[in-house]
Design an enzyme around this catalytic site. Structure first.
Site, short mmCIF file in Angstrom:
data_model
loop_
_atom_site.label_atom_id
_atom_site.label_comp_id
_atom_site.label_asym_id
_atom_site.label_seq_id
_atom_site.Cartn_x
_atom_site.Cartn_y
_atom_site.Cartn_z
N ARG A 25 -20.09 18.99 -7.32
CA ARG A 25 -20.85 19.25 -6.22
C ARG A 25 -19.82 19.14 -4.98
O ARG A 25 -18.86 18.33 -5.18
CB ARG A 25 -21.92 18.30 -5.55
CG ARG A 25 -23.14 18.83 -6.81
CD ARG A 25 -24.06 17.74 -6.64
NE ARG A 25 -24.59 17.39 -5.19
CZ ARG A 25 -25.28 16.30 -4.74
NH1 ARG A 25 -25.55 15.32 -5.47
NH2 ARG A 25 -25.59 16.41 -3.62
N SER A 27 -20.20 17.87 -1.80
CA SER A 27 -20.35 16.63 -1.10
C SER A 27 -19.11 15.46 -1.20
O SER A 27 -18.76 15.68 -2.41
CB SER A 27 -21.74 15.89 -1.26
OG SER A 27 -21.52 15.11 -2.37
N LYS A 97 -28.43 9.30 -12.22
CA LYS A 97 -30.03 9.13 -11.70
C LYS A 97 -30.49 10.57 -11.17
O LYS A 97 -31.50 10.81 -11.01
CB LYS A 97 -30.19 8.12 -10.70
CG LYS A 97 -29.92 8.60 -9.24
CD LYS A 97 -30.67 7.59 -8.39
CE LYS A 97 -30.01 7.50 -6.81
NZ LYS A 97 -30.92 6.74 -6.17
N ASP A 98 -29.40 11.61 -11.14
CA ASP A 98 -29.86 12.73 -10.62
C ASP A 98 -30.04 13.84 -11.82
O ASP A 98 -30.44 14.96 -11.62
CB ASP A 98 -28.66 13.67 -9.76
CG ASP A 98 -28.60 12.80 -8.44
OD1 ASP A 98 -29.73 12.22 -8.04
OD2 ASP A 98 -27.81 12.82 -7.66
N SER A 146 -37.00 8.35 -0.34
CA SER A 146 -37.27 8.06 -1.81
C SER A 146 -38.71 7.51 -1.94
O SER A 146 -38.91 6.38 -1.29
CB SER A 146 -36.30 7.05 -2.37
OG SER A 146 -36.63 6.29 -3.33
N ARG A 148 -39.87 6.02 -4.47
CA ARG A 148 -39.77 4.68 -5.33
C ARG A 148 -39.24 3.81 -4.15
O ARG A 148 -40.02 2.37 -4.17
CB ARG A 148 -38.62 4.72 -6.22
CG ARG A 148 -38.12 3.45 -6.67
CD ARG A 148 -36.85 3.80 -7.51
NE ARG A 148 -35.83 4.17 -6.78
CZ ARG A 148 -34.78 3.65 -6.06
NH1 ARG A 148 -34.89 2.24 -6.20
NH2 ARG A 148 -33.92 4.10 -5.52
N ARG A 149 -38.41 3.95 -3.30
CA ARG A 149 -38.04 2.89 -2.19
C ARG A 149 -39.28 2.56 -1.26
O ARG A 149 -39.61 1.45 -0.92
CB ARG A 149 -36.79 3.32 -1.56
CG ARG A 149 -35.49 3.54 -2.36
CD ARG A 149 -34.36 3.89 -1.71
NE ARG A 149 -33.05 3.97 -2.41
CZ ARG A 149 -32.36 4.73 -2.56
NH1 ARG A 149 -32.14 5.71 -1.68
NH2 ARG A 149 -31.24 4.87 -3.48
N ARG A 166 -33.15 12.92 5.62
CA ARG A 166 -32.37 13.79 4.31
C ARG A 166 -30.92 14.03 4.84
O ARG A 166 -30.30 13.61 5.76
CB ARG A 166 -32.85 15.03 4.20
CG ARG A 166 -34.17 14.95 3.21
CD ARG A 166 -33.82 14.98 1.97
NE ARG A 166 -33.48 16.32 1.17
CZ ARG A 166 -32.24 16.35 0.49
NH1 ARG A 166 -31.50 15.53 0.31
NH2 ARG A 166 -31.98 17.50 0.23
N THR A 171 -24.22 12.35 6.52
CA THR A 171 -25.18 12.83 7.61
C THR A 171 -26.26 11.87 7.93
O THR A 171 -26.57 11.52 8.91
CB THR A 171 -25.91 13.88 6.99
OG1 THR A 171 -25.11 14.90 6.59
CG2 THR A 171 -26.70 14.66 8.12
N ARG A 172 -26.61 11.10 6.98
CA ARG A 172 -27.36 10.15 7.16
C ARG A 172 -26.93 8.92 7.93
O ARG A 172 -27.64 8.44 9.08
CB ARG A 172 -27.98 9.43 6.06
CG ARG A 172 -28.67 10.27 5.18
CD ARG A 172 -29.46 9.59 3.80
NE ARG A 172 -29.91 10.83 3.15
CZ ARG A 172 -30.76 10.71 1.99
NH1 ARG A 172 -31.34 9.34 1.75
NH2 ARG A 172 -31.19 11.41 1.31
N CYS A 260 -37.41 13.01 -10.75
CA CYS A 260 -36.91 12.34 -9.88
C CYS A 260 -37.64 11.94 -8.71
O CYS A 260 -37.57 11.28 -7.79
CB CYS A 260 -35.66 13.01 -9.47
SG CYS A 260 -35.85 14.52 -8.69
C1 DPM Z 1 -32.68 10.47 -6.69
C2 DPM Z 1 -33.04 9.78 -5.66
C3 DPM Z 1 -32.32 9.67 -4.48
C4 DPM Z 1 -31.22 10.57 -4.84
C5 DPM Z 1 -34.48 9.15 -5.66
C6 DPM Z 1 -34.46 7.64 -5.75
C7 DPM Z 1 -32.42 9.10 -3.32
C8 DPM Z 1 -33.15 10.17 -2.27
C9 DPM Z 1 -33.24 9.40 -0.75
C10 DPM Z 1 -33.13 10.75 -8.02
N1 DPM Z 1 -31.23 10.93 -6.15
O1 DPM Z 1 -33.52 6.94 -5.75
O2 DPM Z 1 -35.79 7.05 -5.65
O3 DPM Z 1 -32.83 8.25 -0.60
O4 DPM Z 1 -33.79 10.28 -0.02
C11 DPM Z 1 -28.61 10.04 -4.95
C12 DPM Z 1 -27.56 8.95 -4.32
C13 DPM Z 1 -26.74 8.60 -5.27
C14 DPM Z 1 -26.67 9.51 -6.37
C15 DPM Z 1 -27.92 8.41 -2.95
C16 DPM Z 1 -28.60 7.33 -2.92
C17 DPM Z 1 -25.47 7.55 -5.34
C18 DPM Z 1 -25.72 6.39 -6.14
C19 DPM Z 1 -25.66 6.59 -7.57
C20 DPM Z 1 -29.63 10.82 -4.29
N2 DPM Z 1 -28.02 10.15 -6.25
O5 DPM Z 1 -29.52 6.89 -3.86
O6 DPM Z 1 -28.51 6.47 -1.82
O7 DPM Z 1 -24.60 7.13 -8.06
O8 DPM Z 1 -26.63 6.34 -8.46
#
Ligand code: DPM
Length: 360
Positions: A25, A27, A97-98, A146, A148-149, A166, A171-172, A260
């Site tokens: 990607r 980013s 995790k994606d 998230s 979950r969080r 988002r 950006t965040r 996810c």
């Molecule tokens: C997924 C989630 C998020 C990412 C959902 C979750 C966070 C979304 C958000 C499945 N993918 O964690 O409950 O905060 O709005 C993502 C990040 C990373 C991989 C960024 C992050 C980096 C960390 C890694 C987005 N995907 O979670 O802060 O490599 O695990």
């Protein structure tokens, strides 16, 4: 455009070597992650030539909607998989995790690299520096999209409020620092560390506050499942402990039929050849939850090291050279823990969470 199966290049000294093209990607985080995997691969296979190809995905283009609301599966992976399918790239590096727990047919994860810190981190607005989630003022707004969080933190810190945020990491952080909308945001510690922003971490969330997402902190390399030579070449990148932990986590999520965008969280630990998996599901507001821990043996048997090269898939992962008996045990552990929670009503909690989220 269909391309020829393999690309070769002639090096300065006249020798010909295979060119491996790695998709990523666009980013900054994705590029950093891809570059780090490319460097490790080059170190372990000095004879190959690598080229990085950057692409935008749907997840990168839609920046104003919460991830969990877009409803598109494999948000960050689809375009990259199309490029793999068309032989335009040979490997793709992702945050594990994606990656969905069931990959589209024809693809597999050839390597899961040693996990970074899998926990979530609190990044405070500069005016709140020195505080923690506990000591932030009543009704402070925390940015996260998230489920979950949000679910776990609402439960643990009822004095706080939660709003979607988002965009990519850059950006965040900008939205946090340059406006007054958020008192803090929650991000994965691993992503912050890879971006060189560890100094912005004010607090690492312990499992009692917030458990992490399935696969969080680990990088995965996806390939065409039929490319057995690449599976072999990439197998050296596998970190046994990470592979087994992540297989159990992914099996747990898959058996719960979570994606996810459901409030599902995990915690894994390896100690004395035992793998411990804690898994939980939450209602969106965190008022309801189910959580349990189970364990299994992951002692590598002598027999299995001979079988180590057999090509077997576990929740999308084909990790050659990691004991196949241990992999099967890890997968079973995830399935059994999910079954236990399902027997206590996890399905109902997740169904309601999905409906409420869709109606938001
Ligand atoms: C997924 C989630 C998020 C990412 C959902 C979750 C966070 C979304 C958000 C499945 N993918 O964690 O409950 O905060 O709005 C993502 C990040 C990373 C991989 C960024 C992050 C980096 C960390 C890694 C987005 N995907 O979670 O802060 O490599 O695990």
């Amino acid at each position: 455009m269909e391309e020829q199966k393999y690309k070769y290049i002639r090096k300065g000294d006249g020798t010909v070597c295979r060119l491996i093209r790695i998709g990523t990607r666009k980013s900054e985080l994705a590029r950093i992650q891809t570059k780090s995997v490319a460097e490790k691969l080059k170190e372990l296979h000095p004879d190959i030539s690598l080229e990085i190809v950057a692409m935008s995905t749907i997840g990168d283009k839609i920046l104003d909607t919460a991830l969990s609301k877009i409803g598109e599966k494999s948000l960050f992976t689809k375009e990259l998989e199309t490029a793999l399918e068309k032989n335009m790239v040979d490997l793709v590096v992702h945050s594990l995790k994606d990656l969905p727990t069931t990959l589209p047919p024809g693809f597999t994860i050839a390597a899961v690299l040693k996990r970074e810190n899998p926990h979530d981190a609190v990044v405070l607005h500069p005016k709140h520096v020195g505080k923690t989630l506990d000591t932030l003022p009543e009704k402070s707004v925390i940015g996260t999209s998230s489920l979950r969080r949000a679910a776990q933190l609402k439960r643990r810190f009822p004095h706080l409020e939660f709003k979607d945020i988002r965009g990519n990491l850059n950006t965040r952080l900008k939205k946090l620092d340059e406006k007054e909308d958020f008192a803090a945001i929650i991000l994965a510690a691993a992503g912050l560390k890879r971006m060189g922003w560890e100094n912005r971490i004010s607090q690492i969330l312990e499992p009692g506050d917030c458990m992490y997402a399935v696969g969080q902190g680990a990088l995965a390399v996806e390939v065409r499942a039929k490319d057995t030579d690449l599976l072999e070449m990439l197998s050296v990148l596998n970190d046994t402990e990470t592979v087994l932990r992540c297989i159990s986590e992914r099996a747990f999520l898959r058996h719960l039929e979570g994606g996810c965008s459901v409030p599902v969280a995990v915690h894994t630990l390896v100690k004395d050849s035992q793998l411990y998996l804690t898994g939980a599901v939450y209602s969106l507001d965190g008022s309801e939850s189910l959580k349990d821990t189970m364990q299994t043996s992951i002692a590598a048997s002598d027999k299995s090291s001979e079988e180590g090269d057999q090509q077997e898939e576990h929740v999308g992962v084909t990790a050659l050279k990691v004991c196949s008996v241990s992999q099967a045990n890890a997968e079973r552990l995830g399935v059994e823990l999910a079954s236990l929670l399902l027997s206590k009503g996890a399905k109902e909690i997740l169904t309601v969470a999905r409906q409420l989220n869709d109606a938001r």
